[in-house]
Design a protein around this motif. Structure first.
Motif, PDB file in Angstrom:
ATOM      1  N   UNK A   1      23.409 -32.572  -7.486  1.00  0.00           N
ATOM      2  CA  UNK A   1      22.565 -32.696  -6.189  1.00  0.00           C
ATOM      3  C   UNK A   1      21.273 -33.072  -5.679  1.00  0.00           C
ATOM      4  N   UNK A   2      20.333 -32.319  -6.979  1.00  0.00           N
ATOM      5  CA  UNK A   2      19.204 -31.938  -6.650  1.00  0.00           C
ATOM      6  C   UNK A   2      18.466 -32.705  -7.758  1.00  0.00           C
ATOM      7  N   UNK A   3      18.960 -32.667  -8.859  1.00  0.00           N
ATOM      8  CA  UNK A   3      18.532 -33.128 -10.609  1.00  0.00           C
ATOM      9  C   UNK A   3      19.274 -34.720 -10.906  1.00  0.00           C
ATOM     10  N   UNK A   4      20.118 -34.494 -10.742  1.00  0.00           N
ATOM     11  CA  UNK A   4      21.233 -35.652 -11.613  1.00  0.00           C
ATOM     12  C   UNK A   4      20.948 -36.947  -9.944  1.00  0.00           C
ATOM     13  N   UNK A   5      21.904 -36.800  -8.587  1.00  0.00           N
ATOM     14  CA  UNK A   5      21.487 -37.943  -7.856  1.00  0.00           C
ATOM     15  C   UNK A   5      20.058 -37.743  -7.298  1.00  0.00           C
ATOM     16  N   UNK A   6      19.295 -36.635  -7.272  1.00  0.00           N
ATOM     17  CA  UNK A   6      18.206 -36.815  -6.431  1.00  0.00           C
ATOM     18  C   UNK A   6      18.060 -36.958  -4.710  1.00  0.00           C
ATOM     19  N   UNK A   7      18.723 -36.373  -4.652  1.00  0.00           N
ATOM     20  CA  UNK A   7      19.208 -36.266  -2.975  1.00  0.00           C
ATOM     21  C   UNK A   7      17.983 -34.791  -2.079  1.00  0.00           C
ATOM     22  N   UNK A   8      17.583 -34.511  -3.417  1.00  0.00           N
ATOM     23  CA  UNK A   8      16.522 -33.628  -2.368  1.00  0.00           C
ATOM     24  C   UNK A   8      15.016 -33.683  -2.736  1.00  0.00           C
ATOM     25  N   UNK A   9      13.899 -34.191  -1.762  1.00  0.00           N
ATOM     26  CA  UNK A   9      12.850 -35.106  -1.774  1.00  0.00           C
ATOM     27  C   UNK A   9      12.237 -33.535  -2.068  1.00  0.00           C
ATOM     28  N   UNK A  10      10.814 -33.366  -2.748  1.00  0.00           N
ATOM     29  CA  UNK A  10      10.797 -32.310  -2.760  1.00  0.00           C
ATOM     30  C   UNK A  10       9.678 -32.000  -1.546  1.00  0.00           C
ATOM     31  N   UNK A  11      10.005 -29.947  -1.053  1.00  0.00           N
ATOM     32  CA  UNK A  11       9.310 -29.648   0.388  1.00  0.00           C
ATOM     33  C   UNK A  11       8.890 -28.779  -0.075  1.00  0.00           C
ATOM     34  N   UNK A  12       7.773 -27.666   0.913  1.00  0.00           N
ATOM     35  CA  UNK A  12       7.344 -26.993   1.240  1.00  0.00           C
ATOM     36  C   UNK A  12       7.403 -25.915   2.349  1.00  0.00           C
ATOM     37  N   UNK A  13       8.009 -25.861   2.229  1.00  0.00           N
ATOM     38  CA  UNK A  13       8.183 -24.673   3.427  1.00  0.00           C
ATOM     39  C   UNK A  13       8.460 -23.041   3.183  1.00  0.00           C
ATOM     40  N   UNK A  14       6.961 -22.454   2.453  1.00  0.00           N
ATOM     41  CA  UNK A  14       6.950 -21.117   1.818  1.00  0.00           C
ATOM     42  C   UNK A  14       7.804 -19.888   2.957  1.00  0.00           C
ATOM     43  N   UNK A  15       7.767 -20.439   4.454  1.00  0.00           N
ATOM     44  CA  UNK A  15       8.151 -18.787   5.077  1.00  0.00           C
ATOM     45  C   UNK A  15       9.848 -19.515   5.142  1.00  0.00           C
ATOM     46  N   UNK A  16      10.313 -20.380   4.736  1.00  0.00           N
ATOM     47  CA  UNK A  16      11.527 -20.539   5.016  1.00  0.00           C
ATOM     48  C   UNK A  16      12.599 -19.244   4.076  1.00  0.00           C
ATOM     49  N   UNK A  17      14.209 -19.098   4.781  1.00  0.00           N
ATOM     50  CA  UNK A  17      14.804 -17.941   4.318  1.00  0.00           C
ATOM     51  C   UNK A  17      16.125 -18.876   4.088  1.00  0.00           C
ATOM     52  N   UNK A  18      16.194 -18.765   2.922  1.00  0.00           N
ATOM     53  CA  UNK A  18      17.481 -19.259   2.094  1.00  0.00           C
ATOM     54  C   UNK A  18      18.733 -18.757   2.945  1.00  0.00           C
ATOM     55  N   UNK A  19      19.916 -19.701   3.599  1.00  0.00           N
ATOM     56  CA  UNK A  19      20.743 -18.992   4.255  1.00  0.00           C
ATOM     57  C   UNK A  19      21.857 -18.028   3.427  1.00  0.00           C
ATOM     58  N   UNK A  20      21.857 -18.162   2.290  1.00  0.00           N
ATOM     59  CA  UNK A  20      22.606 -16.965   1.577  1.00  0.00           C
ATOM     60  C   UNK A  20      21.999 -15.618   1.438  1.00  0.00           C
ATOM     61  N   UNK A  21      20.598 -15.531   1.292  1.00  0.00           N
ATOM     62  CA  UNK A  21      19.485 -14.467   1.534  1.00  0.00           C
ATOM     63  C   UNK A  21      19.515 -13.678   2.994  1.00  0.00           C
ATOM     64  N   UNK A  22      19.759 -14.555   3.677  1.00  0.00           N
ATOM     65  CA  UNK A  22      19.756 -14.073   5.701  1.00  0.00           C
ATOM     66  C   UNK A  22      21.042 -13.551   5.218  1.00  0.00           C
ATOM     67  N   UNK A  23      22.360 -14.449   5.302  1.00  0.00           N
ATOM     68  CA  UNK A  23      23.504 -13.448   5.285  1.00  0.00           C
ATOM     69  C   UNK A  23      23.438 -12.731   3.999  1.00  0.00           C
ATOM     70  N   UNK A  24      23.316 -12.156   3.163  1.00  0.00           N
ATOM     71  CA  UNK A  24      22.964 -10.746   2.260  1.00  0.00           C
ATOM     72  C   UNK A  24      22.780 -10.026   3.543  1.00  0.00           C
ATOM     73  N   UNK A  25      21.564  -9.872   3.800  1.00  0.00           N
ATOM     74  CA  UNK A  25      20.766  -9.002   4.752  1.00  0.00           C
ATOM     75  C   UNK A  25      21.337  -8.806   5.611  1.00  0.00           C
ATOM     76  N   UNK A  26      21.858  -9.475   6.640  1.00  0.00           N
ATOM     77  CA  UNK A  26      23.041  -9.151   7.524  1.00  0.00           C
ATOM     78  C   UNK A  26      23.960  -8.493   7.605  1.00  0.00           C
ATOM     79  N   UNK A  27      25.019  -8.193   6.022  1.00  0.00           N
ATOM     80  CA  UNK A  27      25.741  -7.822   5.329  1.00  0.00           C
ATOM     81  C   UNK A  27      26.014  -6.546   5.758  1.00  0.00           C
ATOM     82  N   UNK A  28      26.856  -6.076   6.569  1.00  0.00           N
ATOM     83  CA  UNK A  28      27.207  -4.883   7.364  1.00  0.00           C
ATOM     84  C   UNK A  28      26.348  -3.924   7.935  1.00  0.00           C
TER      85      UNK A  28
END
Length: 562
Positions: free
Chosen positions: A169-196
Motif C-alpha cells: 500500500x505504501x511503496x507499490x500503490x503509493x497510497x500513503x503520502x508523506x507525513x510528519x506527526x512526531x507525537x503520534x502513537x502507532x495503534x499497535x503500540x497503544x494496544x501493546x501498552x494497554x494489554x493486561x
C-alpha cells in the motif's frame, strides 16, 4: 396517526413495542454478546477474522491505553477516521468502554471539512489511517486535538502478511503520502501498552451521548447529531424485532460494503448484528468491484446490506452474476431511494428480494422497514416497533391517510438534538418529540409508507409538483441506462424545467431522442424533461448516493445564478 392505528399493522410474531431501557447502555449489550458469542466470528477483513471474544479483549486493551497513557477523560470526544478495517470496531468499542464519545469521521474528508468537524465537536483525540495522516498534520495544530493515533490498513493481520500488505500500500500503490506527526502513537503500540492493564469500565447513563454523527454536509454546515446510548440501544432492538425472525443467532454471515463511519452501516453491523452474533465481512473499498466480487466468492453469505447504486453496479458485473447465492436470504436497502428496476434485477440475479427501509442520521438511523415476511416493493415498510409516523402539510397540520405531505417521526431512536445548535434542533424537533424528516411521503391504509421525494429536491413545473424519484424510476427502466438523476433548473416560462443526467452502461449507446421518447411514453407532459445530458460519472456521497444538489449547483453556475 394514533398509536392504535399502528398496533395491528405488524406481522404475526412481531411486537409493536420494544423496551428501550432493556439495557442501561451499549456497553451492557457489548459485554453480554461478547460472552454469549465469544467463539463466534464477529468481523473479517483481508482474510483475517476476529471473534467476539477477541474484539472484547482488544477493545479492553485500547480502553486501558486511553485511560492509563493519555489525559482523556470520560465525555471527551475522539474522532475515528477509518475505513472498513478490523481496527474500526476495536477502536470504537474501546473508546466507549473508556467513557469517550465517538465522532465518526469520513476518511475522504478534505482538510477544511476535518477542521470544521474537529473544532465543532471539540475533539481531543484522533485515530486515523496512515493514508490520511498528511491531512491530520495540516489540521491538528488548528484544533483542540492533542492525542493522535495512527494505524495502517494491515495492522491487525499476522506479522508477515501485515508487513507485506502495508508495504504494498505504501511503496507499490503509493497510497500513503508523506507525513510528519512526531507525537503520534502507532495503534499497535497503544494496544501493546494497554494489554493486561486494568481499567475502569465506563458506566454511562442511557441519556449520555455515545456518538456524535455529523450530517447535512451537502446542504450547509455539517451538524453533529447527538445519539445517546438509549437511542442506539433502541434502534438495535427495533431492527432485531422486525428482522430477527428471519435471522439465526450466531449463524449469519453479512456483507458490509458500506462504510461503518456512516450511520446506516454503523447501526446495522456494529450495533444490531452484535445482538444476534452476526459475522460481518468488511469490504474496505466497495468501488473496486473486481476485488469485492473476489471477496464475496470466499463466503456463503446470508445477508447483504447496500444501496441502489451498488446493487446496479453489481448486477452489471458478469463475475458477480456467477456467484453462488443459494445461502442469501436477506438483502437490505437504505441510504437512498431504491428503484423498482433495480429491485427486480437484483431478485432476478440473486433470487433474493430486497427489503427497503428508511431512516436518517437523526433517527439512529432506522425509522421504518419492510418486514421480510411481507415486503411491498415501492414502499419503505412500516414504522419499526415503538415508533409513530405522521404526514403534515406546510402549516404542520396532520394529513389524512393517502394524502401527501412531510413525513414526521417519533420514537426512542430520535436524536437528543444537534450538538451545540439549539436553533437548528428547534427547527427539526418539536417539544413533543416529533422529528421533521424533510421527506415528502404518504401513509397507506395498511400502514405501509411511501416516500415521494426529498422536500428540497421537489421540482415545481408551472405549479405542478414533480418528484425526481419518479422520473429516475422511469428512466432506470430504459435499456442502456446505468445511472441517472433528475433536477429542476430555472425556466422563464414554467418557473422550473426538468433536466436529466444519464450514465450509459459500458459498451452500449443511447441518444437524447431515445431518452425523450421513453419519458414521453411513460410520463404526463409536464413531467417530461426539457434537457438531457450524458455523463461518464455522476457526483455521489461517500456511500454512493447521487448528489442532485451538486448537479443543481453546477447548472446555476452556468446560468450565473450562484
Amino acid at each position: 396517526m394514533t398509536e392504535n392505528f399502528w398496533k395491528d399493522k405488524y406481522p404475526v410474531g412481531v411486537a409493536a413495542e420494544i423496551n428501550p431501557d432493556q439495557y442501561p447502555n451499549i456497553l451492557a449489550v457489548l459485554k453480554e454478546s461478547c460472552q454469549r458469542f465469544a467463539d463466534k466470528p464477529a468481523f473479517s477483513n483481508l482474510g483475517k477474522t476476529l471473534t467476539y471474544g477477541e474484539i472484547y479483549k482488544l477493545s479492553g486493551d485500547f480502553a486501558a491505553y486511553l485511560q492509563k497513557h493519555t489525559d482523556l477523560k470520560p465525555g471527551d470526544r475522539i474522532a475515528v477516521q477509518l475505513p472498513n478495517v478490523l481496527q474500526y470496531p476495536i477502536v470504537v468499542f474501546g473508546a466507549m468502554r473508556a467513557g469517550l464519545v465517538v465522532v465518526n469521521t469520513n476518511p475522504l474528508y478534505t482538510a477544511r471539512e476535518l477542521e470544521h468537524q474537529f473544532n465543532d465537536s471539540g475533539a481531543k483525540a484522533l485515530i486515523c489511517l496512515a493514508n490520511m495522516a498528511h491531512l491530520a498534520e495540516q489540521v491538528v495544530p488548528k484544533t483542540g486535538v492533542r492525542t493522535v493515533i495512527v494505524t495502517e490498513v494491515g495492522d491487525m493481520l499476522p506479522t508477515f502478511k501485515r508487513l507485506l500488505v502495508n508495504a504494498v500500500i505504501k511503496h507499490v500503490k503509493k497510497m500513503v503520502p508523506a507525513y510528519n506527526l512526531p507525537k503520534a502513537v502507532k495503534l499497535n503500540d497503544a494496544l501493546a501498552k494497554g494489554r493486561g492493564q486494568s481499567f475502569t469500565e465506563a458506566t454511562p447513563s442511557n441519556a449520555d451521548i455515545a456518538v456524535l454523527q455529523y450530517t447535512g454536509g451537502t446542504t450547509g454546515v455539517a451538524k453533529g447529531a447527538m445519539l445517546t446510548h438509549r437511542n442506539l440501544v433502541a434502534n438495535m432492538l427495533q431492527v432485531k424485532a422486525l428482522m430477527g425472525a428471519n435471522l439465526n443467532e450466531g449463524c449469519e454471515v453479512l456483507i458490509a460494503p458500506l462504510p461503518l463511519y456512516h450511520i446506516y452501516a454503523f447501526t446495522f453491523h456494529c450495533m444490531a448484528m452484535m445482538l444476534i452474533g452476526g459475522h460481518n465481512i468488511l469490504l474496505t473499498n466497495p468501488r473496486d468491484l473486481p476485488a469485492v466480487v473476489k471477496d464475496l466468492a470466499k463466503y456463503r453469505f446470508t445477508g447483504f446490506v447496500g444501496l441502489n447504486t451498488l446493487f446496479v453496479a453489481l448486477c452489471n458485473n458478469e463475475d458477480f452474476r456467477k456467484l453462488d447465492f443459494s445461502s442469501l436470504k436477506l438483502t437490505v436497502s437504505g441510504g437512498m431511494a431504491l428503484q423498482l428496476a433495480t429491485a427486480e434485477r437484483w431478485k432476478e440475479v440473486t433470487g433474493c428480494a430486497i427489503c427497503e427501509g428508511f431512516g436518517m442520521t437523526e433517527t439512529s438511523p432506522v425509522a421504518t422497514v419492510n418486514p421480510f415476511s411481507a415486503i411491498q416493493l415501492g414502499t419503505i415498510g412500516i414504522p419499526v416497533p415503538s415508533t409513530l409516523c405522521k404526514v403534515v402539510n406546510d402549516d404542520g397540520q396532520e394529513l389524512a391517510i393517502g394524502e401527501i405531505g412531510e413525513l414526521c417521526v417519533k420514537g426512542p431512536q430520535v436524536m437528543k438534538g444537534y450538538w451545540q445548535r439549539q436553533e437548528a434542533t428547534d427547527e427539526i424537533l418539536d417539544a413533543e418529540g416529533w422529528l421533521k424528516t424533510g421527506d415528502i411521503g404518504l401513509i397507506q391504509e395498511d400502514g405501509y409508507l411511501r416516500i415521494v421525494d426529498r422536500k428540497k429536491d421537489m421540482i415545481l413545473v408551472s405549479g405542478f409538483n414533480v418528484y425526481p424519484n419518479e422520473l429516475e424510476d422511469v428512466l432506470a427502466t430504459l435499456p442502456g441506462v446505468l445511472q441517472c438523476a433528475a433536477i429542476g433548473v430555472p425556466d422563464e416560462k414554467s418557473g422550473e424545467a426538468i433536466k436529466v443526467f444519464v450514465v450509459v452502461k459500458p459498451g452500449e449507446s443511447l441518444t437524447k431522442e431515445q431518452v425523450m421518447e421513453h419519458m414521453r411514453a411513460n410520463l404526463t407532459g409536464y413531467k417530461v424533461p426539457k434537457a438531457v445530458e450524458f455523463r461518464d460519472v455522476l457526483p455521489t456521497t461517500n456511500v454512493g448516493k447521487i448528489l442532485r444538489r451538486e448537479l443543481r449547483d453546477e447548472e446555476l453556475k452556468k446560468l450565473g445564478k450562484k
